[in-house]
Motif scaffolding. Structure first.
Motif: not given
Length: 539
Positions: A488-493, A167-169, A251-252
């Motif tokens: 941007e947060d979703a693709w980072s996972k 969650n912090n990528l 995921f989060s």
């Protein structure tokens, strides 16, 4: 009397106080003596000023003053507080006491129980609140926490990523996507369903079995178009369906367990779903439509025997509701399209084996290519449901989804015509993970519009017949903004998992979401063990 003759007395009828002091302080600066208030505070200031004057005269330090300097006196008058006399001091308290006494006397003797009812209502409301809090705690304790897949003893856990890490990528956005092809065929959306209301609700019967031919995760590794296309691409290729990508991105937001199968062969990485076991008619976790997953009062995991509550019935448990929602989703995607107006794409349906095959649904697929950094390429396959015609003979692609009622009350969704906004808002809150997947799937499929249907049971205690109560239309981009989805947060996972798997040896891996620890576990499945399991299934 002779002593009195030497005593000099000065009188001033326009002032009060010691006249001798006035005479000696005639050169004192500041306000005149008669302007001072006769209280202790004023006298102290006056005496202090006199002392300063006398000291200067005594030491010879008196200096000439500038006569041009003026002084202004500002009097601040404080409002005197009104004193309450002893007779009226306790009048208010006495009246209050008399009123309470009279009211209690009336309740006991004249039968007026209004005050008593209010007290009872307050007690009941507190008791109900305590019961609701206990029920909420019990509901959370009975939340569906089963693992999506049974972990084999032969699997080797090689890593585990906590939610704090995922969650912090660092934020990541892939390059601009390109549509490289579309396959299958889709039907036109039925416009008449947009006018459905509580009085004109549309009955339908969901599929009794799983519509496996409608699952977007099917045969991603056996897709002929993808197999031919990847040969032309250099570098690492990542292949995945829209549902698998959406599951990993969320995921989060996911609470329930899920699993994803990864197969790595050289520069090919397939993110696929686990194979359905032979002899088992269930479908895997990534194909399920979760219900009330993010609610504070989620569906129970198991049914309670001899319970009077409808939420404790076997058909209303978490897993039963997820199966029902998935069947409803596949059914409405079939009901809401016209078979008379069809658009056929250039590529064939990925599950089509023969040219004369007739059991394929009206369903399309969009293939997209994404630059994924470091010379890598991501290929996704998204599912399209229907299309809508424009005035200029052009079309808008449309995806259809269904929100099914799972809070079973007497009123139900009978007030949906007037309170659709509040119902819609509540469903978005209770199903954050589910609706986020819809948005991601629509974006990966290139759908311009999202049709959201509200579906309820015809009878509360039966889950085999349903009504379409209402519909809503929203553009995909507006829906993404509505739920505050951050790509941007979703693709980072996805990037983090791809970076991790790229350095691993070839083989089969399993990504499993732990529902209790809220972590992502990585297992390595030896190929000889997988072949042994397949042989045992055949036997």
């Amino acid at each position: 009397m002779e002593d009195l003759e030497d005593f000099e007395v000065f009188a001033d009828i326009n002032s009060w106080g010691p006249a001798k002091a006035l005479k000696n302080a005639k050169n004192a600066f500041g306000q005149p003596y008669f302007a001072m208030k006769p209280d202790a505070k004023s006298n102290n200031k006056y005496i202090k000023g006199l002392c300063e004057v006398f000291l200067r005269e005594k030491k010879g330090e008196e200096k000439e003053r500038d006569t041009t300097v003026t002084f202004e006196v500002v009097e601040v008058k404080q409002q005197a507080k009104k004193k309450i006399t002893g007779q009226r001091k306790y009048v208010g308290q006495r009246n209050t006491y008399n009123n309470m006494y009279n009211q209690n006397w009336m309740d006991k003797n004249k039968g007026n129980r209004q005050t008593g009812k209010k007290k009872k209502d307050i007690k009941k409301s507190k008791q109900l609140q305590q019961i609701n809090n206990k029920n909420e705690m019990k509901a959370k304790a009975k939340r569906y926490k089963d693992m999506a897949v049974k972990i084999s003893e032969n699997w080797k856990q090689i890593d585990e990523f906590s939610s704090l890490i995922l969650n912090n990528l660092p934020k990541f956005i892939p390059g601009a996507n390109q549509v490289i092809g579309r396959g299958g065929k889709i039907g036109e959306y039925r416009i008449d369903l947009d006018s459905v209301s509580n009085d004109t609700k549309v009955p339908f019967t969901p599929f009794k079995e799983i519509a496996t031919n409608r699952l977007s995760t099917n045969s991603i590794i056996l897709d002929e178009f993808i197999a031919d296309h990847v040969e032309e691409i250099k570098g690492t290729k990542i292949i995945a369906s829209d549902m698998v990508i959406a599951t990993l991105m969320n995921f989060s937001k996911s609470v329930y367990s899920w699993d994803i199968k990864v197969e790595k062969f050289g520069d090919l990485i397939y993110l696929d779903k686990r194979d359905i076991e032979d002899g088992n008619d269930e479908y895997v976790s990534v194909d399920l439509e979760s219900v009330g997953e993010n609610s504070s009062k989620p569906p129970q995991a198991d049914a309670e025997v001899d319970s009077k509550s409808t939420t404790a019935l076997p058909i209303n448990t978490a897993l039963s509701l997820m199966k029902e929602a998935t069947k409803i989703m596949h059914s409405v995607q079939n009901v809401c399209v016209s078979k008379d107006s069809v658009q056929e794409f250039d590529l064939k349906h990925p599950a089509q084996e023969d040219e004369d095959q007739t059991d394929l649904p009206l369903q399309g697929y969009t293939y997209m290519e994404w630059p994924f950094g470091k010379g890598r390429t991501l290929i996704t396959r998204g599912q399209l449901h229907s299309f809508m015609k424009k005035d200029n003979d052009d079309v808008n692609y449309c995806n259809i989804y269904a929100m099914n009622q799972w809070r079973f009350t007497k009123a139900g969704w009978s007030n949906i015509d007037t309170e659709k906004t509040s119902i819609f808002s509540q469903e978005l809150t209770d199903n954050t993970n589910r609706v986020s997947k819809w948005a991601i799937q629509s974006m990966l499929a290139g759908a311009d519009i999202m049709k959201i249907l509200f579906v309820a049971r015809q009878k509360i205690l039966k889950n085999d017949k349903h009504y379409i109560m209402s519909t809503s239309t929203i553009s995909t981009q507006k829906f993404v903004d509505l739920i505050s989805l951050r790509f941007e947060d979703a693709w980072s996972k996805v990037k983090y998992i791809v970076d991790y798997l790229e350095d691993k040896e070839d083989g089969v891996y399993m990504l499993v979401k732990d529902p209790i620890k809220s972590s992502l576990k990585v297992f390595f499945v030896p190929q000889d063990i997988e072949e042994q399991d397949d042989e045992e299934k055949e036997d």
